[in-house]
Design an enzyme around this catalytic site. Structure first.
Site, PDB file in Angstrom:
ATOM      1  N   GLY A  66       0.818  -1.203   0.000  1.00 20.17           N
ATOM      2  CA  GLY A  66       0.000   0.000   0.000  1.00 20.17           C
ATOM      3  C   GLY A  66       0.850   1.251   0.000  1.00 20.17           C
ATOM      4  O   GLY A  66       2.080   1.198  -0.115  1.00 20.17           O
ATOM      5  N   GLY A  68       1.745   3.245   2.346  1.00 15.83           N
ATOM      6  CA  GLY A  68       2.752   3.299   3.402  1.00 15.83           C
ATOM      7  C   GLY A  68       4.007   2.535   3.028  1.00 15.83           C
ATOM      8  O   GLY A  68       5.133   2.984   3.290  1.00 15.83           O
ATOM      9  N   GLU A 273       0.762   7.158   7.608  1.00 11.35           N
ATOM     10  CA  GLU A 273       1.518   6.698   8.771  1.00 11.35           C
ATOM     11  C   GLU A 273       1.701   7.870   9.722  1.00 11.35           C
ATOM     12  O   GLU A 273       2.046   8.974   9.293  1.00 11.35           O
ATOM     13  CB  GLU A 273       2.887   6.154   8.354  1.00 11.35           C
ATOM     14  CG  GLU A 273       2.824   5.042   7.308  1.00 11.35           C
ATOM     15  CD  GLU A 273       2.193   3.769   7.830  1.00 11.35           C
ATOM     16  OE1 GLU A 273       2.401   3.457   9.019  1.00 11.35           O
ATOM     17  OE2 GLU A 273       1.486   3.090   7.050  1.00 11.35           O
TER      18      GLU A 273
END
Length: 302
Positions: A66, A68, A273
């Protein structure tokens, strides 16, 4: 030629079969690429593997996962000049979508082999990069609460996110900030600040997309003291392409900016994040800092 490095996020609960790495290696071989596959168990593993790949002279470094995961590997590759490939294996895949990288795995692998290098900008805050966006206020609080619920209550990601959103809107904290950009200071009291790597389309039905990632600008979006109803109105304005009519919504652009607050430390989201950072927050754009393999433009002739 050295093997290309392919770094996959295996810690996201995707349930990869034991022979999945071998299957992936075969898919790369089918398009003429010799790939060293790493199933990384953590962000630290991804970063360490990417660093070693650069030291070993890998001709291409590929990240699979993904946004992140893409961010973690890109944070090592950025500034190196080494071509960066993307396998969009996450839920949202904003970075891949904005660069028209195929979302289907086999097509994304073909793009690594046949794509053309394209230099894109990255954003940076206090030394940490973001490919998509960074935010303060409501969103980092929601992410922190969601992660707590996942750990303590075992809730799924989206259920935990929904509960966290409801809790945040009930609590509805405001953040007092001073935005310093272009030799001007803007004082705001707001539930959220959103900083994008280049301009986001915040109107119409294409909310959250970018037409380009090489414009050399950060985009700054600040809601000015809306209540809960005001936030809902902002969302409706955006949905129906009337965001310019929303009076309490600032849109600014800059190559660099500083965000100061009375808090010495602040939760900051970068590509989903959350990190706690010291203030003031120093944001800047890094033009053409990352070379990404993207589909070749369609030919206009026969």
């Amino acid at each position: 030629m050295s093997k290309i490095a392919v770094i996959i996020n295996a810690g996201a609960g995707c349930g990869y079969a034991p022979d999945w790495a071998q299957q992936l290696e075969a898919k790369f071989a089918a398009v003429g690429l010799d790939a060293a596959i790493t199933l990384a168990a953590s962000g630290a593993d991804m970063i360490a593997t990417a660093g070693q790949a650069l030291r070993d002279g890998a001709p291409i470094v590929v990240a699979g996962g993904g946004d992140g995961t893409i961010n973690a590997v890109a944070s090592v590759v950025v500034g190196s000049g080494t071509p960066f490939g993307v396998l969009p294996l996450g839920t949202l895949n904003h970075f891949a979508k904005d660069l028209n990288i195929p979302l289907e795995l086999d097509a994304a692998i073909t793009n690594v082999a046949q794509g053309v290098p394209h230099q894109v900008d990255v954003g940076e805050v206090n030394g940490r990069i973001f490919l998509n966006n960074s935010s303060l206020g409501l969103y980092p609080d929601i992410v922190r609460d969601r992660e707590k619920q996942q750990r303590r209550l075992g809730r799924g990601k989206w259920l935990a996110f929904s509960w966290a959103l409801v809790a945040a809107l009930r609590r509805y904290p405001f953040l007092s900030v001073q935005l310093k950009l272009k030799d001007a200071v803007h004082a705001r009291r707001t539930p959220f600040v959103f900083i994008g790597n280049n301009d986001y389309l915040m109107e119409g039905l294409n909310i959250g997309e970018r037409e380009r990632l090489d414009g050399g600008q950060l985009s700054l979006y600040v809601a000015q003291r809306p209540g809960r109803l005001g936030l809902l109105k902002l969302a409706l304005h955006a949905l129906f392409g009337k965001l310019s009519q929303a009076k309490d919504f600032d849109v600014l652009t800059a190559t660099d900016l500083e965000i100061a607050t009375k808090h010495r430390r602040l939760r900051v989201a970068t590509d989903g994040e959350v990190t706690v950072m010291n203030t003031p927050l120093q944001y800047r754009i890094r033009p053409a800092a990352l070379t990404v393999l993207v589909p070749a433009p369609a030919s206009s002739g026969e």
